[in-house]
Motif scaffolding. Structure first.
Motif, PDB file in Angstrom:
ATOM      1  N   GLU A 187      17.753 -57.823  -3.186  1.00  0.00           N
ATOM      2  CA  GLU A 187      17.441 -58.992  -2.210  1.00  0.00           C
ATOM      3  C   GLU A 187      16.601 -58.819  -1.083  1.00  0.00           C
ATOM      4  O   GLU A 187      15.753 -59.570  -0.893  1.00  0.00           O
ATOM      5  CB  GLU A 187      18.773 -59.413  -1.653  1.00  0.00           C
ATOM      6  CG  GLU A 187      19.939 -59.882  -2.429  1.00  0.00           C
ATOM      7  CD  GLU A 187      21.218 -60.147  -1.919  1.00  0.00           C
ATOM      8  OE1 GLU A 187      21.540 -59.680  -0.650  1.00  0.00           O
ATOM      9  OE2 GLU A 187      22.120 -60.774  -2.386  1.00  0.00           O
ATOM     10  N   GLN A 188      16.713 -57.514  -0.580  1.00  0.00           N
ATOM     11  CA  GLN A 188      15.587 -57.001   0.391  1.00  0.00           C
ATOM     12  C   GLN A 188      14.365 -56.981  -0.119  1.00  0.00           C
ATOM     13  O   GLN A 188      13.375 -57.308   0.575  1.00  0.00           O
ATOM     14  CB  GLN A 188      16.116 -55.689   0.958  1.00  0.00           C
ATOM     15  CG  GLN A 188      17.679 -55.806   1.783  1.00  0.00           C
ATOM     16  CD  GLN A 188      17.565 -56.731   2.819  1.00  0.00           C
ATOM     17  OE1 GLN A 188      16.752 -56.604   3.730  1.00  0.00           O
ATOM     18  NE2 GLN A 188      18.340 -57.895   2.610  1.00  0.00           N
ATOM     19  N   ILE A 189      14.118 -56.558  -1.303  1.00  0.00           N
ATOM     20  CA  ILE A 189      12.908 -56.662  -1.942  1.00  0.00           C
ATOM     21  C   ILE A 189      12.266 -57.940  -2.213  1.00  0.00           C
ATOM     22  O   ILE A 189      11.051 -57.984  -1.724  1.00  0.00           O
ATOM     23  CB  ILE A 189      12.877 -55.722  -3.323  1.00  0.00           C
ATOM     24  CG1 ILE A 189      12.934 -54.228  -3.221  1.00  0.00           C
ATOM     25  CG2 ILE A 189      11.436 -55.820  -4.180  1.00  0.00           C
ATOM     26  CD1 ILE A 189      13.538 -53.759  -4.599  1.00  0.00           C
TER      27      ILE A 189
ATOM     28  N   PRO B 140       8.483 -46.393  -1.759  1.00  0.00           N
ATOM     29  CA  PRO B 140       7.826 -45.338  -1.104  1.00  0.00           C
ATOM     30  C   PRO B 140       8.801 -44.654  -0.112  1.00  0.00           C
ATOM     31  O   PRO B 140       9.534 -45.649   0.615  1.00  0.00           O
ATOM     32  CB  PRO B 140       6.490 -45.913  -0.452  1.00  0.00           C
ATOM     33  CG  PRO B 140       6.354 -47.252  -1.520  1.00  0.00           C
ATOM     34  CD  PRO B 140       7.762 -47.526  -1.867  1.00  0.00           C
ATOM     35  N   ALA B 141       8.517 -43.508   0.322  1.00  0.00           N
ATOM     36  CA  ALA B 141       9.341 -42.942   1.205  1.00  0.00           C
ATOM     37  C   ALA B 141       9.099 -43.657   2.725  1.00  0.00           C
ATOM     38  O   ALA B 141       9.982 -43.892   3.589  1.00  0.00           O
ATOM     39  CB  ALA B 141       9.041 -41.499   1.386  1.00  0.00           C
ATOM     40  N   THR B 142       7.826 -44.093   2.945  1.00  0.00           N
ATOM     41  CA  THR B 142       7.379 -44.726   3.993  1.00  0.00           C
ATOM     42  C   THR B 142       8.004 -46.245   4.135  1.00  0.00           C
ATOM     43  O   THR B 142       8.385 -46.670   5.242  1.00  0.00           O
ATOM     44  CB  THR B 142       5.945 -44.836   4.289  1.00  0.00           C
ATOM     45  OG1 THR B 142       5.556 -45.469   2.951  1.00  0.00           O
ATOM     46  CG2 THR B 142       5.208 -43.515   4.300  1.00  0.00           C
ATOM     47  N   ALA B 143       8.334 -46.497   2.926  1.00  0.00           N
ATOM     48  CA  ALA B 143       9.056 -47.953   3.034  1.00  0.00           C
ATOM     49  C   ALA B 143      10.543 -47.998   3.355  1.00  0.00           C
ATOM     50  O   ALA B 143      11.011 -48.976   3.986  1.00  0.00           O
ATOM     51  CB  ALA B 143       8.828 -48.856   1.663  1.00  0.00           C
ATOM     52  N   ILE B 144      11.147 -46.766   3.014  1.00  0.00           N
ATOM     53  CA  ILE B 144      12.486 -46.772   3.386  1.00  0.00           C
ATOM     54  C   ILE B 144      12.481 -46.386   5.072  1.00  0.00           C
ATOM     55  O   ILE B 144      13.408 -47.040   5.666  1.00  0.00           O
ATOM     56  CB  ILE B 144      13.080 -45.405   2.839  1.00  0.00           C
ATOM     57  CG1 ILE B 144      13.265 -45.913   1.164  1.00  0.00           C
ATOM     58  CG2 ILE B 144      14.600 -44.781   3.278  1.00  0.00           C
ATOM     59  CD1 ILE B 144      13.536 -44.551   0.236  1.00  0.00           C
ATOM     60  N   THR B 145      11.571 -45.645   5.643  1.00  0.00           N
ATOM     61  CA  THR B 145      11.427 -45.460   6.879  1.00  0.00           C
ATOM     62  C   THR B 145      11.240 -46.878   7.492  1.00  0.00           C
ATOM     63  O   THR B 145      11.894 -46.986   8.641  1.00  0.00           O
ATOM     64  CB  THR B 145      10.380 -44.542   7.077  1.00  0.00           C
ATOM     65  OG1 THR B 145      10.779 -43.184   6.592  1.00  0.00           O
ATOM     66  CG2 THR B 145      10.563 -44.187   8.710  1.00  0.00           C
ATOM     67  N   ALA B 146      10.353 -47.415   7.164  1.00  0.00           N
ATOM     68  CA  ALA B 146       9.892 -48.710   7.767  1.00  0.00           C
ATOM     69  C   ALA B 146      11.290 -49.702   7.780  1.00  0.00           C
ATOM     70  O   ALA B 146      11.454 -50.400   8.767  1.00  0.00           O
ATOM     71  CB  ALA B 146       8.970 -49.306   6.938  1.00  0.00           C
ATOM     72  N   TYR B 147      11.895 -49.642   6.635  1.00  0.00           N
ATOM     73  CA  TYR B 147      13.274 -50.496   6.411  1.00  0.00           C
ATOM     74  C   TYR B 147      14.145 -50.106   7.459  1.00  0.00           C
ATOM     75  O   TYR B 147      14.955 -51.151   8.266  1.00  0.00           O
ATOM     76  CB  TYR B 147      13.593 -50.561   5.147  1.00  0.00           C
ATOM     77  CG  TYR B 147      14.782 -51.699   4.937  1.00  0.00           C
ATOM     78  CD1 TYR B 147      14.741 -52.842   4.931  1.00  0.00           C
ATOM     79  CD2 TYR B 147      16.054 -50.937   5.019  1.00  0.00           C
ATOM     80  CE1 TYR B 147      16.015 -53.687   4.760  1.00  0.00           C
ATOM     81  CE2 TYR B 147      17.309 -51.693   4.687  1.00  0.00           C
ATOM     82  CZ  TYR B 147      17.242 -53.081   4.637  1.00  0.00           C
ATOM     83  OH  TYR B 147      18.104 -53.815   4.354  1.00  0.00           O
ATOM     84  N   VAL B 148      14.590 -48.807   7.715  1.00  0.00           N
ATOM     85  CA  VAL B 148      15.472 -48.302   8.810  1.00  0.00           C
ATOM     86  C   VAL B 148      14.809 -48.671   9.996  1.00  0.00           C
ATOM     87  O   VAL B 148      15.688 -49.260  11.108  1.00  0.00           O
ATOM     88  CB  VAL B 148      15.717 -46.954   8.503  1.00  0.00           C
ATOM     89  CG1 VAL B 148      16.322 -46.235   9.668  1.00  0.00           C
ATOM     90  CG2 VAL B 148      16.344 -46.548   7.285  1.00  0.00           C
ATOM     91  N   ASP B 149      13.601 -48.507  10.425  1.00  0.00           N
ATOM     92  CA  ASP B 149      13.042 -49.088  11.713  1.00  0.00           C
ATOM     93  C   ASP B 149      13.304 -50.606  12.002  1.00  0.00           C
ATOM     94  O   ASP B 149      13.691 -50.809  12.886  1.00  0.00           O
ATOM     95  CB  ASP B 149      11.722 -48.530  11.698  1.00  0.00           C
ATOM     96  CG  ASP B 149      11.307 -47.354  11.698  1.00  0.00           C
ATOM     97  OD1 ASP B 149      12.229 -46.458  12.084  1.00  0.00           O
ATOM     98  OD2 ASP B 149      10.040 -46.849  11.630  1.00  0.00           O
ATOM     99  N   LEU B 150      13.304 -51.460  10.986  1.00  0.00           N
ATOM    100  CA  LEU B 150      13.222 -52.811  11.186  1.00  0.00           C
ATOM    101  C   LEU B 150      14.691 -53.088  11.337  1.00  0.00           C
ATOM    102  O   LEU B 150      15.326 -53.854  12.330  1.00  0.00           O
ATOM    103  CB  LEU B 150      12.921 -53.610   9.499  1.00  0.00           C
ATOM    104  CG  LEU B 150      13.243 -54.974   9.527  1.00  0.00           C
ATOM    105  CD1 LEU B 150      12.295 -55.778  10.457  1.00  0.00           C
ATOM    106  CD2 LEU B 150      13.019 -55.718   8.203  1.00  0.00           C
ATOM    107  N   LEU B 151      15.808 -52.429  10.871  1.00  0.00           N
ATOM    108  CA  LEU B 151      17.237 -52.663  11.119  1.00  0.00           C
ATOM    109  C   LEU B 151      17.416 -52.014  12.450  1.00  0.00           C
ATOM    110  O   LEU B 151      18.150 -52.919  12.975  1.00  0.00           O
ATOM    111  CB  LEU B 151      17.910 -51.920  10.005  1.00  0.00           C
ATOM    112  CG  LEU B 151      17.860 -52.207   8.373  1.00  0.00           C
ATOM    113  CD1 LEU B 151      18.735 -51.585   7.583  1.00  0.00           C
ATOM    114  CD2 LEU B 151      18.255 -53.700   8.348  1.00  0.00           C
TER     115      LEU B 151
END
Length: 72
Positions: free
Chosen positions: A32-34, A51-62
């Motif tokens: 769903e998030q994708i 990508p690891a950077t996408a995981i970090t960006a998602y956590v930052d977004l949250l």
């Protein structure tokens, strides 16, 4: 002597199942998030990778959304 870091992000790309574990989210929520454009992925052949950077960006977004007091 220091203990080694657990689950240190030492890789550039993660499979969906690994991203599920890292983010503590179900497969359904990940996809769903994708689809919503909130979690970026790349394709290598038929494999979808996060990508690891996408995981970090998602956590930052949250975290940003939590500080604002709501979601998009």
């Amino acid at each position: 002597m220091t203990a080694p870091a657990i689950d240190a992000p030492d890789r550039a790309l993660y499979r969906i199942t690994e991203a599920m574990r890292l983010l503590s989210l179900s497969r359904t929520v990940i996809y769903e998030q994708i689809r919503a454009g909130r979690l970026r992925t790349v394709r290598q052949g038929r494999t979808r990778l996060v990508p690891a950077t996408a995981i970090t960006a998602y956590v930052d977004l949250l975290q940003h959304e939590a500080m604002e007091g709501g979601t998009r």
